[in-house]
Design a protein around this motif. Structure first.
Motif, PDB file in Angstrom:
ATOM      1  N   GLY A 175       5.249  16.872 -11.657  1.00 49.08           N
ATOM      2  CA  GLY A 175       3.933  16.498 -11.176  1.00 49.08           C
ATOM      3  C   GLY A 175       3.589  15.053 -11.443  1.00 49.08           C
ATOM      4  N   VAL A 176       3.937  14.573 -12.634  1.00 47.30           N
ATOM      5  CA  VAL A 176       3.603  13.190 -12.970  1.00 47.30           C
ATOM      6  C   VAL A 176       4.357  12.215 -12.069  1.00 47.30           C
ATOM      7  N   GLU A 177       5.564  12.557 -11.647  1.00 45.31           N
ATOM      8  CA  GLU A 177       6.298  11.700 -10.711  1.00 45.31           C
ATOM      9  C   GLU A 177       5.602  11.675  -9.352  1.00 45.31           C
ATOM     10  N   GLY A 178       5.036  12.815  -8.965  1.00 47.04           N
ATOM     11  CA  GLY A 178       4.264  12.834  -7.734  1.00 47.04           C
ATOM     12  C   GLY A 178       3.061  11.915  -7.819  1.00 47.04           C
ATOM     13  N   GLY A 179       2.393  11.913  -8.974  1.00 47.42           N
ATOM     14  CA  GLY A 179       1.267  11.012  -9.184  1.00 47.42           C
ATOM     15  C   GLY A 179       1.689   9.556  -9.145  1.00 47.42           C
ATOM     16  N   ASP A 180       2.775   9.242  -9.820  1.00 46.96           N
ATOM     17  CA  ASP A 180       3.286   7.867  -9.808  1.00 46.96           C
ATOM     18  C   ASP A 180       3.610   7.411  -8.379  1.00 46.96           C
ATOM     19  N   LEU A 181       4.283   8.288  -7.640  1.00 51.07           N
ATOM     20  CA  LEU A 181       4.646   7.940  -6.263  1.00 51.07           C
ATOM     21  C   LEU A 181       3.407   7.728  -5.407  1.00 51.07           C
ATOM     22  N   SER A 182       2.398   8.563  -5.579  1.00 52.41           N
ATOM     23  CA  SER A 182       1.193   8.421  -4.754  1.00 52.41           C
ATOM     24  C   SER A 182       0.527   7.070  -4.995  1.00 52.41           C
ATOM     25  N   ILE A 183       0.553   6.610  -6.239  1.00 53.61           N
ATOM     26  CA  ILE A 183      -0.050   5.312  -6.562  1.00 53.61           C
ATOM     27  C   ILE A 183       0.791   4.174  -5.980  1.00 53.61           C
ATOM     28  N   LYS A 184       2.111   4.306  -6.066  1.00 52.74           N
ATOM     29  CA  LYS A 184       2.969   3.304  -5.435  1.00 52.74           C
ATOM     30  C   LYS A 184       2.708   3.231  -3.934  1.00 52.74           C
ATOM     31  N   LEU A 185       2.598   4.391  -3.313  1.00 57.47           N
ATOM     32  CA  LEU A 185       2.318   4.411  -1.874  1.00 57.47           C
ATOM     33  C   LEU A 185       0.985   3.739  -1.562  1.00 57.47           C
ATOM     34  N   ALA A 186      -0.035   4.074  -2.353  1.00 55.49           N
ATOM     35  CA  ALA A 186      -1.363   3.518  -2.107  1.00 55.49           C
ATOM     36  C   ALA A 186      -1.376   2.003  -2.286  1.00 55.49           C
ATOM     37  N   ARG A 187      -0.739   1.519  -3.341  1.00 57.89           N
ATOM     38  CA  ARG A 187      -0.695   0.068  -3.558  1.00 57.89           C
ATOM     39  C   ARG A 187       0.085  -0.625  -2.437  1.00 57.89           C
ATOM     40  N   HIS A 188       1.224  -0.034  -2.071  1.00 60.68           N
ATOM     41  CA  HIS A 188       2.056  -0.646  -1.028  1.00 60.68           C
ATOM     42  C   HIS A 188       1.296  -0.679   0.293  1.00 60.68           C
ATOM     43  N   TRP A 189       0.627   0.420   0.621  1.00 62.11           N
ATOM     44  CA  TRP A 189      -0.226   0.454   1.814  1.00 62.11           C
ATOM     45  C   TRP A 189      -1.327  -0.597   1.709  1.00 62.11           C
ATOM     46  N   GLY A 190      -1.897  -0.736   0.501  1.00 63.98           N
ATOM     47  CA  GLY A 190      -2.957  -1.723   0.301  1.00 63.98           C
ATOM     48  C   GLY A 190      -2.506  -3.134   0.619  1.00 63.98           C
ATOM     49  N   TYR A 191      -1.271  -3.461   0.232  1.00 63.75           N
ATOM     50  CA  TYR A 191      -0.750  -4.809   0.500  1.00 63.75           C
ATOM     51  C   TYR A 191      -0.283  -4.967   1.958  1.00 63.75           C
ATOM     52  N   LYS A 192       0.406  -3.942   2.471  1.00 68.83           N
ATOM     53  CA  LYS A 192       1.009  -4.055   3.795  1.00 68.83           C
ATOM     54  C   LYS A 192       0.013  -3.825   4.935  1.00 68.83           C
ATOM     55  N   ILE A 193      -0.902  -2.894   4.743  1.00 68.55           N
ATOM     56  CA  ILE A 193      -1.810  -2.504   5.830  1.00 68.55           C
ATOM     57  C   ILE A 193      -3.221  -3.058   5.624  1.00 68.55           C
ATOM     58  N   LYS A 194      -3.779  -2.869   4.433  1.00 68.51           N
ATOM     59  CA  LYS A 194      -5.147  -3.334   4.181  1.00 68.51           C
ATOM     60  C   LYS A 194      -5.202  -4.833   3.879  1.00 68.51           C
ATOM     61  N   LYS A 195      -4.040  -5.418   3.577  1.00 68.01           N
ATOM     62  CA  LYS A 195      -3.915  -6.859   3.320  1.00 68.01           C
ATOM     63  C   LYS A 195      -4.665  -7.295   2.055  1.00 68.01           C
ATOM     64  N   ILE A 196      -4.576  -6.496   1.015  1.00 68.46           N
ATOM     65  CA  ILE A 196      -5.117  -6.866  -0.290  1.00 68.46           C
ATOM     66  C   ILE A 196      -4.246  -7.983  -0.865  1.00 68.46           C
ATOM     67  N   PRO A 197      -4.829  -9.009  -1.493  1.00 70.39           N
ATOM     68  CA  PRO A 197      -4.016 -10.084  -2.077  1.00 70.39           C
ATOM     69  C   PRO A 197      -3.040  -9.548  -3.126  1.00 70.39           C
ATOM     70  N   THR A 198      -1.921 -10.221  -3.271  1.00 72.11           N
ATOM     71  CA  THR A 198      -0.868  -9.804  -4.190  1.00 72.11           C
ATOM     72  C   THR A 198      -1.404  -9.553  -5.599  1.00 72.11           C
ATOM     73  N   ASP A 199      -1.002  -8.431  -6.167  1.00 72.03           N
ATOM     74  CA  ASP A 199      -1.333  -8.011  -7.539  1.00 72.03           C
ATOM     75  C   ASP A 199      -2.819  -7.737  -7.764  1.00 72.03           C
ATOM     76  N   LYS A 200      -3.585  -7.591  -6.701  1.00 71.15           N
ATOM     77  CA  LYS A 200      -5.017  -7.312  -6.843  1.00 71.15           C
ATOM     78  C   LYS A 200      -5.374  -5.844  -6.544  1.00 71.15           C
ATOM     79  N   ALA A 201      -4.434  -5.073  -6.028  1.00 72.93           N
ATOM     80  CA  ALA A 201      -4.729  -3.692  -5.631  1.00 72.93           C
ATOM     81  C   ALA A 201      -5.223  -2.889  -6.829  1.00 72.93           C
ATOM     82  N   THR A 202      -6.343  -2.223  -6.629  1.00 71.33           N
ATOM     83  CA  THR A 202      -6.992  -1.449  -7.697  1.00 71.33           C
ATOM     84  C   THR A 202      -7.066   0.014  -7.291  1.00 71.33           C
TER      85      THR A 202
END
Length: 425
Positions: free
Chosen positions: A128-155
């Motif tokens: 389960g914890v790996e699923g949580g980790d992956l979901s956060i990686k996905l969200a951050r990556h989407w934040g940078y690639k799609i939402k265009k959040i500045p580098t290292d600013k995704a919250t």
């Protein structure tokens, strides 16, 4: 009463006292565990050796009703014949290749889950914890690639009192000092807000354009079966859509029938952007977890950006596929909903000087033991002696989460043990 007082006063200071409550045979196994294993978990003093359906047996052959189900994992019951059969057959055919190659069952599981739950794609993991980790990686990556959040600013926002494991990322999201104290430095850009508070959620989303996701359990399990007010999940969906933020639903414990629906978010007919599953995804037969989401989110990951040696193995996929089919074929969500009503009806009759509150949906329930009456650990010891196994959450909440295959007569037997034990302490 004299024995109870001795248990209460001796539990923490003298663990050897509890050893005298089990056979010499079990004492020797427990002592070996204590000598050679870590002390980061405190098991109830009983050594289990066999399981079937809603029952467990210890090394001496004593039978217990299981009201914990491996922390709401064994939804399909212990050693379900169909799961055992699939496990054996797949082990004898092909159990592991890694994701270096395609296997026939990987895509079969992904297709089944995405069609059943209404998502585009599924990535399997192990815990389960790996699923949580992956979901956060996905969200951050989407934040940078799609939402265009500045580098290292995704919250990422989390609800206070969350629990989704004890990796460094998970404890960074925690508000429980026991989880995170002296394990720092913690993961940055993790913020916590109160659970079940849409006003504060909107304030955060409105003022910080760098928020990429809000991760929340639809029902907070480890925090003590905390159920949000009606409309909270609808509000979360509305606000995350309004501010272009991904809603991550942690359904590792609540998912797959436990609360009376396939998913806990189904109580309000809402759909998250990212869904995390685990625990019952394999019925406890083998560690399987995973994340479901849209193609837009999941396909931001390119080859090499994520992986797992065991995640998505043929054995894991075969077991998970059969585990979910069992839940569907045997209508275990419906059974959880029906039996959950019985649990509530029976346990709400317990006097408030013994138990102050009942909480629950389906067969994810908790009974708050009055701390002035008895300690939760003490109650679990007495239940063990009476033939029922569970554990307390946060010291005083007696967990009630039996396998979803439990029959009404078995359930009522267990509830009578709980009531009788509380009335005779």
């Amino acid at each position: 009463m004299q024995v109870v007082m001795r248990i209460t006063s001796s539990t923490n200071r003298n663990p050897n006292f509890l050893m005298r409550l089990v056979s010499t045979h079990q004492q020797n196994v427990i002592k070996r565990d204590e000598q050679y294993g870590g002390h980061h978990f405190k098991p109830l003093p009983v050594v289990l050796d066999k399981g079937e359906g809603a029952y467990l047996w210890d090394m001496d052959g004593k039978r217990y009703l299981d009201f914990l189900a491996g922390f709401a994992t064994v939804n399909q019951g212990h050693c379900h014949p169909r799961l055992v059969k699939v496990m054996r057959e797949q082990c004898g055919k092909l159990h592991h290749t890694s994701r270096a190659f395609f296997t026939s069952v990987h895509g079969e599981l992904a297709e089944y889950l995405t069609r059943l739950l209404g998502f585009d794609r599924f990535i399997p993991m192990n815990t389960g914890v790996e699923g949580g980790d992956l979901s956060i990686k996905l969200a951050r990556h989407w934040g940078y690639k799609i939402k265009k959040i500045p580098t290292d600013k995704a919250t990422v926002l989390f609800a206070e009192n969350n629990f989704w494991g004890r990796s460094l990322a998970a404890i960074s999201a925690s508000t429980e000092p026991l989880n995170y104290k002296d394990f720092g430095p913690l993961v940055p850009n993790f913020e916590k807000i109160p659970f079940d508070d849409l006003k504060i959620l909107e304030e955060k989303l409105k003022t910080n354009p760098h928020i990429c996701a809000f991760m929340v359990e639809p029902i907070q399990g480890e925090a003590g079966v905390r159920i949000p007010t009606d409309g909270y999940l609808r509000g979360v969906r509305h606000l995350c859509t309004k501010y272009n933020v991904l809603w991550i639903a942690d359904e590792v414990q609540t998912g797959l029938g436990r609360t009376g629906y396939r998913l806990a978010v189904d109580h309000e007919k809402q759909k998250p952007d990212i869904l995390i599953l685990g625990k019952a995804l394999s019925g406890g037969m083998y560690p399987v977890s995973g994340v479901l989401a849209s193609s837009e989110i999941i396909l931001t990951l390119q080859p090499g950006t994520h992986g797992s040696t065991y995640g998505g193995s043929p054995l894991a996929c075969a077991v998970a596929l059969e585990a979910v089919r069992i839940l569907e074929d045997e209508k275990l969500a419906e059974n959880a909903k029906r039996l959950g009503n019985i649990v509530r009806t029976e346990l709400e009759t317990i006097p408030r000087d013994l138990a102050t509150e009942f909480r629950g949906q389906g067969l994810l329930c908790g009974l708050m033991i009055n701390k002035d009456f008895a300690q939760g650990w003490q109650v679990c010891l007495r239940l063990r002696d009476a033939g029922l196994l569970s554990r307390p959450a946060h010291g005083q909440l007696l967990r009630i989460s039996p396998p979803l295959t439990i029959t009404e007569s078995q359930l009522r037997e267990g509830l009578e043990i709980i009531k009788k034990t509380l009335l005779t302490i």
